[in-house]
Enzyme design. Structure first.
Site, PDB file in Angstrom:
ATOM      1  N   GLU A  69       1.541  -0.282  -4.948  1.00 19.12           N
ATOM      2  CA  GLU A  69       0.629   0.809  -5.327  1.00 19.12           C
ATOM      3  C   GLU A  69       1.497   2.033  -5.578  1.00 19.12           C
ATOM      4  O   GLU A  69       2.112   2.560  -4.652  1.00 19.12           O
ATOM      5  CB  GLU A  69      -0.371   1.082  -4.202  1.00 19.12           C
ATOM      6  CG  GLU A  69      -1.427   2.059  -4.653  1.00 19.12           C
ATOM      7  CD  GLU A  69      -2.245   2.635  -3.495  1.00 19.12           C
ATOM      8  OE1 GLU A  69      -3.406   2.959  -3.706  1.00 19.12           O
ATOM      9  OE2 GLU A  69      -1.704   2.786  -2.380  1.00 19.12           O
TER      10      GLU A  69
ATOM     11  N   ASP B  70       0.826  -1.204   0.000  1.00 17.02           N
ATOM     12  CA  ASP B  70       0.000   0.000   0.000  1.00 17.02           C
ATOM     13  C   ASP B  70       0.866   1.263   0.000  1.00 17.02           C
ATOM     14  O   ASP B  70       1.867   1.338   0.726  1.00 17.02           O
ATOM     15  CB  ASP B  70      -0.870  -0.020   1.277  1.00 17.02           C
ATOM     16  CG  ASP B  70      -1.870   1.098   1.324  1.00 17.02           C
ATOM     17  OD1 ASP B  70      -2.806   1.090   0.510  1.00 17.02           O
ATOM     18  OD2 ASP B  70      -1.709   2.004   2.176  1.00 17.02           O
TER      19      ASP B  70
HETATM   20  C1  NOJ Z   1      -4.466   3.166  -0.722  1.00 25.08           C
HETATM   21  C2  NOJ Z   1      -5.589   2.228  -0.507  1.00 25.08           C
HETATM   22  O1  NOJ Z   1      -5.971   1.662  -1.742  1.00 25.08           O
HETATM   23  C3  NOJ Z   1      -6.698   3.001   0.146  1.00 25.08           C
HETATM   24  O2  NOJ Z   1      -7.872   2.231   0.281  1.00 25.08           O
HETATM   25  C4  NOJ Z   1      -6.231   3.495   1.482  1.00 25.08           C
HETATM   26  O3  NOJ Z   1      -7.230   4.331   2.011  1.00 25.08           O
HETATM   27  C5  NOJ Z   1      -4.939   4.291   1.364  1.00 25.08           C
HETATM   28  N1  NOJ Z   1      -3.985   3.647   0.543  1.00 25.08           N
HETATM   29  C6  NOJ Z   1      -4.337   4.538   2.728  1.00 25.08           C
HETATM   30  O4  NOJ Z   1      -3.807   3.357   3.258  1.00 25.08           O
END
Ligand code: NOJ
Ligand code: CA
Length: 561
Positions: A256, A199
């Site tokens: 991500e 993440d």
């Molecule tokens: C990206 C995630 O996809 C999202 O759902 C989350 O709120 C944020 N990162 C913070 O962790």
């Protein structure tokens, strides 16, 4: 050519809270997932990405972790997790868990200790600074709106949080923090997980000195991505993390990667060079979020996705997606939720699924789910939506204006429970679901689509099978064709032995013409189409109906043609 398993895989992205509830408390759980493994196997996916299931106060539904090495009681137990993993493996499937390591919950013991006194041994595990005359240390805005700093009364200092105030950022400059997070990853690897989705991984490094950003309008608090997204030095952290954790195992990592451009992608996922296997790029996503009312502009989409295809051709590997937990449903955005619903869902599916890379399906996407209907602001659960409601109210906006915006943008659109059947609550729960089901569930659900060979679900199954059967769809080069067409997105996947497959999708609600002289369409080799097609002899052109998609075996034109 033999390929690593994950390049041949199809990923199913699951939001466990909304997948299947086994005990009637209205919240999806691990036993619920276990009860639906037959479904996933039937669909044909082979790698499950499970959004966070760790203990969490759920300010951001699991993305605020309060214990990295356990399972939240609402999802089950570690024994349930082990069983899920074993059952997946028994069926030849794999599991990727979601590691949230840019920040923790403010209820994580590390943060509780860090905030207790300025001299705490864990003080430097987070990012603490003095304020400036009663104001935060700098003018960064958090991604979830409002200042990125919150003052803590215990010590009078401010802590940094790029997301909500309940998600303090860890200090990755501190080697102790990095070592602790590697231990967490190793703990899960020892348990047998097959990989991680990482993440917010491009946010680990902040601009040195945490400087103010230009604020020409004097708003006091400005969007701050440029100060903490893909900042030089972040890759050192990620390389170290890779080396010390998943690279020691046969495990994969999908990052991500907001802020990584196609030109920078090889540093992240270049074969033998980047620390990760795949990244989720954000460029086609931004295309929509900056213009939520605009219909799909095919040339822009082609330019963005084509750029990523070219950038990684033979040198890396793409992750392909059109939906996730953050975005509204794709057919509400780029398709047609009226009479062309099935066509638009399947045409969009065909367009992205057969590109070079590993495709992801976000739960419910395979049913062609649309955005939900919100009648009341109190229904919103998503922390970003709730902050936005407050912000808009403070600016004097009326409830109906706020509802109109959130109907298009809220993350809750894609988080409604999975509709399994037309039974009460879609068969998702016997209790009260944590978020109301999409009211379309009596018509749009798994059971009815499993019976219907013309359903979106049946089509996704065909796509998955086709990708598995046809080597060019995995190994082939991506060759863009019909580059100037404003309605059709078309490309060829051409393998080294010359075998080739053309993917031709009309992504508009109007008829459109395909014409190409370089590639010969072999009609008997129509491999897939989302509408029934009458045989025809023209090997160079097609007239496509609104949202029609066809996949042909093709060959290059030769002198004798
Ligand atoms: C990206 C995630 O996809 C999202 O759902 C989350 O709120 C944020 N990162 C913070 O962790
Ligand atoms: Ca439950």
């Amino acid at each position: 050519m033999s390929r690593p398993w994950w390049q041949q895989a199809v990923i199913y992205h699951m939001y466990p809270r909304s997948f299947m509830d086994s005990n009637g408390d209205g919240i999806g759980d691990l036993r619920g997932i276990l009860s639906k493994l037959d479904y996933l196997e039937w669909l044909g996916v082979d790698l499950l990405w499970l959004c966070p299931v760790f203990p969490s106060p759920n300010v951001d539904n699991g993305y605020d972790v309060s214990n990295y090495c356990d399972i939240s009681p609402e999802f089950g137990t570690l024994a349930d997790f082990d069983l899920l993993l074993a059952e997946l493996h028994r069926r030849g499937m794999r599991l990727m868990i979601d590691l949230v390591i840019n920040h923790t919950s403010d209820r994580h013991p590390w943060f509780i200790e860090s905030r207790s006194t300025r001299s705490s041994p864990r003080r430097n595990w987070y990012i603490w600074r003095d304020g400036r005359d009663g104001a935060p240390p700098n003018n960064w805005e958090s991604i979830f709106l409002g200042p990125a700093w919150t003052r803590d009364d215990a010590t009078g200092q401010y802590y940094l949080h790029l997301f909500s105030a309940h998600q303090p950022d860890l200090n990755w400059d501190n080697p102790e923090v990095r070592a602790a997070l590697c231990s967490v990853a190793c703990w899960w690897l020892a348990r047998g997980v097959d990989g991680f989705r990482l993440d917010a991984i491009t946010h680990l490094k902040k601009q040195p000195g945490l400087p103010d950003l230009p604020d020409p309008d004097g708003t006091g608090c400005v969007p701050s991505y440029e100060a903490h997204m893909n900042i030089p030095g972040v890759l050192d952290f990620v390389h170290e993390f890779a080396r010390e954790s998943f690279r020691r195992h046969d495990a994969i990592a999908l990052g991500e990667a907001n802020g990584v451009s196609s030109a920078q992608a090889l540093e992240w996922v270049g074969t033998g060079r980047g620390p990760l296997d795949m990244i989720l790029q954000f460029e086609h996503w931004t295309m929509w979020s900056s213009h939520p009312h605009d219909p799909l502009h095919v040339p822009t989409l082609r330019r963005i996705l084509g750029k990523w295809q070219q950038a990684l051709q033979g040198k890396g590997w793409n992750a392909l997606y059109i939906e996730n937990t953050e975005l509204p449903r794709v057919i509400s955005r780029w398709g047609d939720v009226g009479t062309l619903r099935n066509q638009s869902a399947t045409a969009l599916a065909t367009m992205y699924f057969l590109m070079q890379g590993t495709p992801l399906i976000y739960q419910g996407q395979e049913l062609g789910m649309a955005n939900t209907t919100f009648h009341d602001l109190s229904v919103f659960n998503d922390v970003f939506s709730r902050n936005r409601i407050e912000q808009m109210r403070a600016a004097g906006q009326m409830d109906d204006e706020i509802l109109a915006e959130l109907a298009l943008t809220s993350r809750d659109n894609a988080r409604t429970p999975m509709p399994w059947s037309d039974a009460p609550q879609g068969g998702f729960t016997t209790g009260e679901p944590w978020l109301p089901l999409n009211p379309e569930y009596p018509a749009v659900n798994v059971a009815s689509q499993q019976q219907d060979p013309g359903s979106v679900l049946a089509y996704y199954r065909k796509l998955i099978r086709l990708r598995r059967q046809e080597a060019p769809l995995i190994d082939g080069r991506y060759v863009e064709i019909c580059k100037r067409n404003r309605r059709i997105y078309a490309y060829v996947r051409e393998a080294a032995d010359g075998s080739a497959i053309a993917v031709i999708c009309n992504l508009s609600p109007h008829p459109a013409s395909y014409r190409h002289r370089e590639w010969i369409l072999c009609h008997p080799d129509l491999l897939l189409s989302n509408l029934s097609v009458a045989p025809h002899d023209d090997t160079h052109s097609l007239r496509l109906r609104p949202f029609e998609a066809r996949v042909y075996r093709v060959r290059r034109r030769t002198a004798s043609d």
